[in-house]
Design a protein around this motif. Structure first.
Motif, short mmCIF file in Angstrom:
data_model
loop_
_atom_site.label_atom_id
_atom_site.label_comp_id
_atom_site.label_asym_id
_atom_site.label_seq_id
_atom_site.Cartn_x
_atom_site.Cartn_y
_atom_site.Cartn_z
N SER A 53 0.82 -1.21 0.00
CA SER A 53 0.00 0.00 0.00
C SER A 53 0.86 1.27 0.00
O SER A 53 0.48 2.27 0.60
N ALA A 55 1.49 3.56 -2.33
CA ALA A 55 0.85 4.76 -2.88
C ALA A 55 -0.15 5.35 -1.88
O ALA A 55 -0.21 6.56 -1.70
N HIS A 56 -0.91 4.49 -1.21
CA HIS A 56 -1.90 4.96 -0.23
C HIS A 56 -1.21 5.63 0.96
O HIS A 56 -1.62 6.71 1.39
N LEU A 59 0.23 9.00 -0.29
CA LEU A 59 -0.82 9.99 -0.57
C LEU A 59 -1.39 10.54 0.73
O LEU A 59 -1.54 11.76 0.89
N GLU A 77 9.09 2.14 -4.55
CA GLU A 77 8.05 3.17 -4.60
C GLU A 77 7.78 3.67 -6.02
O GLU A 77 6.73 4.23 -6.30
N PRO A 80 4.60 2.05 -8.31
CA PRO A 80 3.29 2.40 -7.74
C PRO A 80 2.98 3.89 -7.78
O PRO A 80 1.84 4.29 -8.06
N LEU A 81 3.98 4.73 -7.55
CA LEU A 81 3.73 6.17 -7.58
C LEU A 81 3.55 6.69 -9.00
O LEU A 81 2.73 7.58 -9.23
N LYS A 83 2.22 5.09 -11.41
CA LYS A 83 0.86 4.67 -11.80
C LYS A 83 -0.21 5.49 -11.08
O LYS A 83 -1.32 5.60 -11.56
N SER A 84 0.12 6.07 -9.94
CA SER A 84 -0.83 6.84 -9.15
C SER A 84 -0.67 8.34 -9.32
O SER A 84 -1.32 9.12 -8.61
N LEU A 87 -3.82 10.49 -9.62
CA LEU A 87 -4.54 10.63 -8.35
C LEU A 87 -3.86 11.67 -7.47
O LEU A 87 -4.53 12.53 -6.89
N PHE A 88 -2.54 11.62 -7.36
CA PHE A 88 -1.81 12.62 -6.59
C PHE A 88 -2.08 14.01 -7.16
O PHE A 88 -2.28 14.97 -6.41
N GLU A 90 -4.69 15.12 -8.61
CA GLU A 90 -6.02 15.60 -8.23
C GLU A 90 -6.02 16.30 -6.88
O GLU A 90 -6.89 17.11 -6.58
#
Length: 159
Positions: A53, A55-56, A59, A77, A80-81, A83-84, A87-88, A90
């Motif tokens: 988890s 990225a979670h 974030l 890291e 995953p980051l 790919k995210s 979202l970050f 946003e």
């Protein structure tokens, strides 16, 4: 601007602070971290490491600490980051990594020690340890901290 650099317990993270002299830098790592706070930087713990988890965790930390930009240094890291990153974004947090579809091109297959590193934001080189300018064929979308030696290409600066 408030910048989070992960791997804060590593000397590479401390070297990277030179690239951001006019910003507040938060050096964070998993587990125990020294409790140091100064005018320009601080150390903080990201809690226990849970690679499932990442990225979670990051974030949530970035939102809580009002981070504007994150520079991940731990190898686990990166993907995953990347790919995210949307979202970050946003939440107004810039992930300083190449896009997820090209990040593999910038990963070193084996651990390499680089003599120098350079920081790119949207294809613009904002810093290099040796003061040189990198080749102009760098993509205008390129983000991240990249290590390089005299003849090698750019690879992500990781620990």
């Amino acid at each position: 601007m408030k910048i989070l650099i992960t791997g804060g317990n590593n000397a590479k993270a401390l070297k990277l602070m030179k690239a951001f002299p006019s910003h507040f830098v938060l050096l964070a790592d998993y587990g125990d971290v020294p409790g140091i706070i100064t005018e320009n930087y601080a150390f903080s713990s990201l809690g226990l490491l849970n690679k499932d988890s990442i990225a979670h965790i990051l974030l949530n930390f970035c939102i809580t600490e009002a981070i504007d930009c994150i520079i991940p240094l731990h190898h686990y890291e990166l993907e995953p980051l990347a790919k995210s990153a949307v979202l970050f974004g946003e939440y107004g947090i810039q992930v300083l990594l190449p896009n997820a579809d090209v990040i593999a091109d910038y990963l070193a297959e084996e651990k390499v020690t680089y003599q120098n590193f350079a920081v790119f934001i949207h294809g613009d080189q904002i810093f290099s340890t040796d003061g040189s300018l990198m080749p102009t064929n760098v993509s205008s979308e390129l983000n991240g901290v990249f290590g390089y030696n005299n003849s090698d290409g750019l690879k992500l600066f990781t620990i």
